[in-house]
Design a protein around this motif. Structure first.
Motif, PDB file in Angstrom:
ATOM      1  N   THR A  37       0.868  -1.188   0.000  1.00 52.58           N
ATOM      2  CA  THR A  37       0.000   0.000   0.000  1.00 52.58           C
ATOM      3  C   THR A  37       0.902   1.235   0.000  1.00 52.58           C
ATOM      4  O   THR A  37       2.118   1.114   0.146  1.00 52.58           O
ATOM      5  N   ALA A  38       0.296   2.412  -0.095  1.00 48.67           N
ATOM      6  CA  ALA A  38       1.043   3.642   0.169  1.00 48.67           C
ATOM      7  C   ALA A  38       1.470   3.607   1.633  1.00 48.67           C
ATOM      8  O   ALA A  38       0.799   2.975   2.452  1.00 48.67           O
ATOM      9  N   PRO A  39       2.579   4.296   1.983  1.00 46.10           N
ATOM     10  CA  PRO A  39       2.918   4.360   3.413  1.00 46.10           C
ATOM     11  C   PRO A  39       1.768   5.021   4.185  1.00 46.10           C
ATOM     12  O   PRO A  39       1.137   5.939   3.675  1.00 46.10           O
ATOM     13  N   ALA A  53       1.119  14.469   1.000  1.00 48.35           N
ATOM     14  CA  ALA A  53       0.451  13.368   1.691  1.00 48.35           C
ATOM     15  C   ALA A  53      -1.059  13.589   1.624  1.00 48.35           C
ATOM     16  O   ALA A  53      -1.509  14.660   1.228  1.00 48.35           O
ATOM     17  N   VAL A  54      -1.798  12.559   1.987  1.00 47.08           N
ATOM     18  CA  VAL A  54      -3.257  12.665   1.987  1.00 47.08           C
ATOM     19  C   VAL A  54      -3.749  12.318   3.384  1.00 47.08           C
ATOM     20  O   VAL A  54      -3.429  11.248   3.908  1.00 47.08           O
ATOM     21  N   LEU A  55      -4.483  13.256   4.000  1.00 48.71           N
ATOM     22  CA  LEU A  55      -5.089  13.008   5.305  1.00 48.71           C
ATOM     23  C   LEU A  55      -6.534  12.578   5.072  1.00 48.71           C
ATOM     24  O   LEU A  55      -7.275  13.241   4.338  1.00 48.71           O
ATOM     25  N   LEU A  92      -2.925   9.195   7.858  1.00 50.78           N
ATOM     26  CA  LEU A  92      -2.153   9.977   6.886  1.00 50.78           C
ATOM     27  C   LEU A  92      -1.465   8.990   5.946  1.00 50.78           C
ATOM     28  O   LEU A  92      -0.815   8.040   6.389  1.00 50.78           O
ATOM     29  N   GLU A  93      -1.643   9.232   4.660  1.00 52.66           N
ATOM     30  CA  GLU A  93      -1.012   8.362   3.657  1.00 52.66           C
ATOM     31  C   GLU A  93      -0.052   9.172   2.809  1.00 52.66           C
ATOM     32  O   GLU A  93      -0.314  10.347   2.513  1.00 52.66           O
ATOM     33  N   GLY A  94       1.017   8.535   2.404  1.00 57.25           N
ATOM     34  CA  GLY A  94       1.885   9.182   1.429  1.00 57.25           C
ATOM     35  C   GLY A  94       1.118   9.372   0.125  1.00 57.25           C
ATOM     36  O   GLY A  94       0.318   8.507  -0.253  1.00 57.25           O
ATOM     37  N   PRO A 125       2.074   9.418  -6.669  1.00 55.15           N
ATOM     38  CA  PRO A 125       1.907  10.020  -8.003  1.00 55.15           C
ATOM     39  C   PRO A 125       1.763   8.912  -9.053  1.00 55.15           C
ATOM     40  O   PRO A 125       2.610   8.726  -9.919  1.00 55.15           O
ATOM     41  N   PHE A 126       0.631   8.198  -8.939  1.00 51.89           N
ATOM     42  CA  PHE A 126       0.444   6.980  -9.725  1.00 51.89           C
ATOM     43  C   PHE A 126       0.319   7.267 -11.218  1.00 51.89           C
ATOM     44  O   PHE A 126      -0.058   8.359 -11.630  1.00 51.89           O
ATOM     45  N   ARG A 127       0.661   6.226 -11.989  1.00 54.40           N
ATOM     46  CA  ARG A 127       0.496   6.324 -13.432  1.00 54.40           C
ATOM     47  C   ARG A 127      -0.983   6.247 -13.787  1.00 54.40           C
ATOM     48  O   ARG A 127      -1.476   6.977 -14.630  1.00 54.40           O
TER      49      ARG A 127
HETATM   50  P1  AMP Z   1     -10.348   6.858  -1.742  1.00 50.66           P
HETATM   51  O1  AMP Z   1     -11.517   7.473  -1.056  1.00 50.66           O
HETATM   52  O2  AMP Z   1      -9.286   6.354  -0.824  1.00 50.66           O
HETATM   53  O3  AMP Z   1     -10.767   5.836  -2.761  1.00 50.66           O
HETATM   54  O4  AMP Z   1      -9.678   8.034  -2.609  1.00 50.66           O
HETATM   55  C1  AMP Z   1     -10.369   8.657  -3.661  1.00 50.66           C
HETATM   56  C2  AMP Z   1      -9.387   9.032  -4.742  1.00 50.66           C
HETATM   57  O5  AMP Z   1      -8.390   9.919  -4.224  1.00 50.66           O
HETATM   58  C3  AMP Z   1      -8.605   7.842  -5.301  1.00 50.66           C
HETATM   59  O6  AMP Z   1      -9.348   7.190  -6.288  1.00 50.66           O
HETATM   60  C4  AMP Z   1      -7.355   8.534  -5.818  1.00 50.66           C
HETATM   61  O7  AMP Z   1      -7.619   9.139  -7.073  1.00 50.66           O
HETATM   62  C5  AMP Z   1      -7.111   9.619  -4.798  1.00 50.66           C
HETATM   63  N1  AMP Z   1      -6.194   9.159  -3.739  1.00 50.66           N
HETATM   64  C6  AMP Z   1      -6.545   8.528  -2.603  1.00 50.66           C
HETATM   65  N2  AMP Z   1      -5.476   8.197  -1.852  1.00 50.66           N
HETATM   66  C7  AMP Z   1      -4.400   8.626  -2.535  1.00 50.66           C
HETATM   67  C8  AMP Z   1      -2.974   8.566  -2.301  1.00 50.66           C
HETATM   68  N3  AMP Z   1      -2.461   8.023  -1.185  1.00 50.66           N
HETATM   69  N4  AMP Z   1      -2.160   9.097  -3.245  1.00 50.66           N
HETATM   70  C9  AMP Z   1      -2.682   9.666  -4.376  1.00 50.66           C
HETATM   71  N5  AMP Z   1      -3.996   9.757  -4.643  1.00 50.66           N
HETATM   72  C10 AMP Z   1      -4.852   9.240  -3.743  1.00 50.66           C
END
Ligand code: AMP
Length: 362
Positions: free
Chosen positions: A112-114, A135-137, A172-174, A177-179
């Motif tokens: 997973t992401a960190p 990061a994403v909170l 908190l997730e890293g 920058p996915f493809r």
């Molecule tokens: P989720 O609610 O976790 O499905 O997140 C919704 C959308 O946010 C995902 O489909 C991604 O496009 C983006 N996203 C979520 N987590 C991340 C992450 N750790 N890094 C980059 N983009 C993210």
């Protein structure tokens, strides 16, 4: 055989529509008076945590499934005392909490992401030390379609992010920058046999799925096998029955799991026309203890969601190969009201049809 579905939205509607040809009957439990699935299933109106409503729902059905992952665990357990409940209620614990979910992935060898748990403002600083920025909170619970999450471009955004989400259990997730984003839909039968659909490529806009393409283009056999292995690990750990979706980021040649949905999933809607057996039919087959159908694809499918509004039906149907599915829901901004799938044997033709449809959707 009558199957009870907790939740009366479009997923319940499409499950019932898939099950009727097999002679199955359906009942939904849904608190709102108007249920998308209410057109095609008996509607028991009641709250998901109301014991009386649960008992009325359970009287006269043979098995229970659900169409959303925030079913209260206690309700699933109450039903499980008297009926088979599939997928197993333990899958709810994993899918309802992002921290539990990511930890579950990690414990089962799925990258997973960190990520770091955040419980207070100091915890956010400590998590940023570990994960870095961007990061994403995210809230641990009740986040969907990109709600309950904030991107921190740099550490300076920490105050604003805390202002918005603080006070709730967070993660908190890293930032990855996915493809691209992919998903794997799989289905496991009562006999433990697993069938997987090919990887799907998904496009989101502001966190909401807008388009899925199946099979995803440009997938090497190793990536396909890795995704299937993730599905195998999750479903066998949970002794799973039914359809499971895992959302993935493809990044630097690896597949990172973002989240799982213990139910039929929007990124599998293409399978109604694009696979020998749709995710909906396979889910009801699994829940009913029937043999699963083949997940082989038929041509290339592109599914586009109808969000917030619906173009004129005549215009959509005028696009050759368009299959329109309307959910009988009232329009509201950001609401999924239906979807349209185009399928063609040749990729070029599918893409061209999808473009013609996309022009109607803007
Ligand atoms: P989720 O609610 O976790 O499905 O997140 C919704 C959308 O946010 C995902 O489909 C991604 O496009 C983006 N996203 C979520 N987590 C991340 C992450 N750790 N890094 C980059 N983009 C993210």
């Amino acid at each position: 055989m009558k199957i009870g579905i907790i939740g009366g939205g479009q997923l319940g509607r499409m499950l019932a529509l898939a099950g009727y040809p097999l002679g199955l009957e359906f009942r939904v439990l849904e608190p709102k008076p108007a249920a998308s699935a209410g057109d095609v299933a008996e509607h028991v109106q009641g709250d998901y945590d109301d014991p009386q409503a649960l008992d009325a729902f359970a009287d006269g059905i043979d098995a229970v499934t659900y169409e959303f992952e925030n079913v209260p665990r206690a309700s699933a357990d109450r039903l499980a005392e008297r009926l088979p409940v599939y997928p197993p209620p333990a899958a709810l614990d994993v899918a309802q909490d992002r921290l539990v979910e990511k930890t579950f992935f990690r414990d089962h060898g799925i990258p997973t992401a960190p990520f770091v748990r955040v419980d207070d403002r100091e915890g956010l600083e400590a998590a940023l030390d570990e994960v870095g920025a961007p990061a994403v909170l995210k809230t641990r619970r009740f986040g969907y379609d990109g709600k309950g999450q904030v991107i921190l471009e740099s550490r300076e955004d920490a105050d604003a992010a805390w202002e918005e989400l603080g006070g709730r259990p967070l993660i908190l997730e890293g930032f990855v920058p996915f493809r691209r984003e992919l998903s794997i839909l799989s289905v496991r039968g009562i006999d433990g046999r697993l069938a997987a659909y090919p990887l799907v490529e998904n496009t989101h806009d502001e966190g909401i799925l807008v388009r899925s393409r199946a099979p995803a283009p440009d997938v090497d056999p190793e990536t396909a096998a890795t995704a299937r292995d993730y599905a195998e690990r999750v479903t066998s750990a949970l002794d799973y029955v039914g359809v499971l979706a895992i959302e993935l980021f493809q990044h630097e040649g690896r597949l990172l799991a973002n989240e799982m949905a213990p139910r039929v999933h929007n990124s599998g809607h293409w399978s109604i026309e694009g696979a020998e057996t749709s995710q909906f039919e396979n889910h009801v087959r699994a829940v009913a203890g029937l043999p699963l159908g083949t997940t082989e694809t038929v041509g290339v499918s592109i599914m586009q969601n109808l969000i917030g509004g619906v173009p004129p039906l005549e215009a959509m149907l005028a696009v050759e190969g368009a299959h329109v599915h309307l959910y009988a829901k009232l329009p509201r901004p950001g609401r999924k009201l239906g979807h349209v799938t185009v399928r063609a044997l040749e990729e070029e033709r599918a893409l061209e049809r999808a473009e013609r449809l996309a022009d109607l959707l803007v």
